[in-house]
Design an enzyme around this catalytic site. Structure first.
Site, mmCIF file in Angstrom:
data_model
loop_
_atom_site.group_PDB
_atom_site.id
_atom_site.type_symbol
_atom_site.label_atom_id
_atom_site.label_comp_id
_atom_site.label_asym_id
_atom_site.label_seq_id
_atom_site.Cartn_x
_atom_site.Cartn_y
_atom_site.Cartn_z
ATOM 1 N N SER A 78 0.983 -1.545 -0.007
ATOM 2 C CA SER A 78 0.264 0.118 0.028
ATOM 3 C C SER A 78 0.812 1.206 0.078
ATOM 4 C CB SER A 78 -0.780 0.051 1.279
ATOM 5 O OG SER A 78 -1.519 1.250 1.534
ATOM 6 N N TYR B 89 -0.999 -0.535 10.487
ATOM 7 C CA TYR B 89 -1.518 -0.977 9.134
ATOM 8 C C TYR B 89 -0.167 -0.330 8.046
ATOM 9 C CZ TYR B 89 -3.596 -1.444 4.390
ATOM 10 O OH TYR B 89 -3.988 -1.719 3.179
#
Length: 262
Positions: free
Chosen positions: A140, A153
Site C-alpha cells: 500500500s 497498517y
C-alpha cells in the site's frame, strides 16, 4: 504449447484477490483460491470455470491460524504446478494506535506480515530451483506515508515493500520475478471491515482498474508498481535519494554533528 503456471491467490473471496482470480483465469491460468469464506469462493469459481475452462481449487483457510496457514504453505511447497503466488490477504484497523486493542493489532500483524512472509518462504526455494516463477505482494502507498496516521497498517505495508525489494534482489538473478503492488484507496470490503465509510473518501480507485494496472506492471516486470502515481519519475527520484545515502551508512565514527562539542 507449454502449460501456464497455476496461480495461488490469498484473500481471494472478494476485492483485489477475486479480481486477480478473474484476470488470471481469463489469461488461461489454473487457480488455487485461498480465503476464509469457502462458499463464496466456490460460487465465484463456478462462474469462472464455466466461462474460462480453467481448473480452480478451493482452499479455505484463516491465515492467522497456524495450522491453516501451514496447509497453504504445504500446498506451495509441494505443488510444482503453482508458479505464481499472489500474497493479497490483508486487513486494516480503525482508530488510532492508543485506542486499538493489542490482540487486534497482533492479529493484523499476523495476517499482513507473518502470512506474507511464510507463504513467500514456502514457495521461493522451489521457484528458485526451477529458475522461474513470480511472487506478487500487495502492499500500500500507506507504507510510504506515516503522515496518514495508520501506524500499524502502514508499518505492515512498509514491511511488505521492503521484503519484496529484498527478495527481488535475491531471487531476480535466479529467474524469479517479485513485484510489490502499492495501491492507494481502492473500493474493497477492507473499509467496511475496519469500520470506515469508503464513500466518505475523496479519491477511491475501482478494484478492476487497480488490478488491470498492476498486471501491466507485472507484464513489464516492474519491481514496484504504484498504479495511482502519475509520474514514474517521482518514484525513481525517491529511489535515487535513498540509494545516495547508502555509502554514508558505512562509517567507523559517528557523523560530525553527533560528536560531543561539535
Amino acid at each position: 504449447m507449454a502449460k501456464k503456471p497455476s496461480v495461488l491467490i490469498t484473500g481471494a473471496s472478494s476485492g483485489i484477490g477475486a479480481t486477480y482470480a478473474d484476470r488470471f483465469a481469463r489469461r488461461g491460468h489454473d487457480l488455487v483460491l485461498v480465503a476464509r469464506d469457502g462458499a463464496r469462493m466456490e460460487a465465484m469459481a463456478a462462474d469462472l470455470r464455466r466461462e474460462t475452462g480453467v481448473t480452480i481449487d478451493i482452499l479455505p483457510a484463516d491465515l492467522t491460524k497456524h495450522d491453516q496457514l501451514a496447509a497453504v504453505e504445504a500446498r506451495l511447497r509441494d505443488d510444482a504446478g503453482i508458479g505464481i503466488l499472489v500474497n493479497n490477504a490483508g486487513a486494516s484497523l480503525g482508530g488510532r494506535f492508543v485506542d486499538q486493542v493489542t490482540e487486534d493489532v497482533a492479529q493484523l500483524v499476523a495476517l499482513n506480515t507473518t502470512a506474507v512472509l511464510r507463504l513467500a518462504s514456502a514457495v521461493a526455494p522451489r521457484l528458485a530451483n526451477a529458475g522461474e516463477g513470480a511472487i506478487i505482494n500487495i502492499g500500500s502507498v500507506v507504507g510510504l506515508a506515516p503522515e496518514l496516521g495508520l501506524s500499524v497498517y502502514g508499518a505492515t505495508k512498509a514491511f511488505v515493500l521492503f521484503l519484496s525489494q529484498g527478495l527481488s534482489l535475491e531471487l531476480g538473478p535466479k529467474g524469479v520475478y517479485v513485484q510489490a503492488v502499492l495501491p492507494s484507496a481502492t473500493r474493497t470490503e477492507i473499509w467496511e471491515r475496519s469500520g470506515a465509510d469508503v464513500n466518505a473518501l475523496s479519491a477511491v480507485m475501482e478494484v478492476g482498474e487497480l488490478v488491470d494496472a498492476a498486471l501491466v506492471g507485472f507484464d513489464r516486470r516492474e519491481p514496484v508498481t504504484i498504479p495511482p502515481l502519475p509520474d514514474a519519475a517521482d518514484w525513481d527520484a525517491y529511489q535515487s535519494a535513498r540509494r545516495a545515502m547508502l555509502p554514508g551508512f558505512a562509517q567507523v565514527h559517528a557523523a560530525e554533528r553527533y560528536r560531543t562539542g561539535a
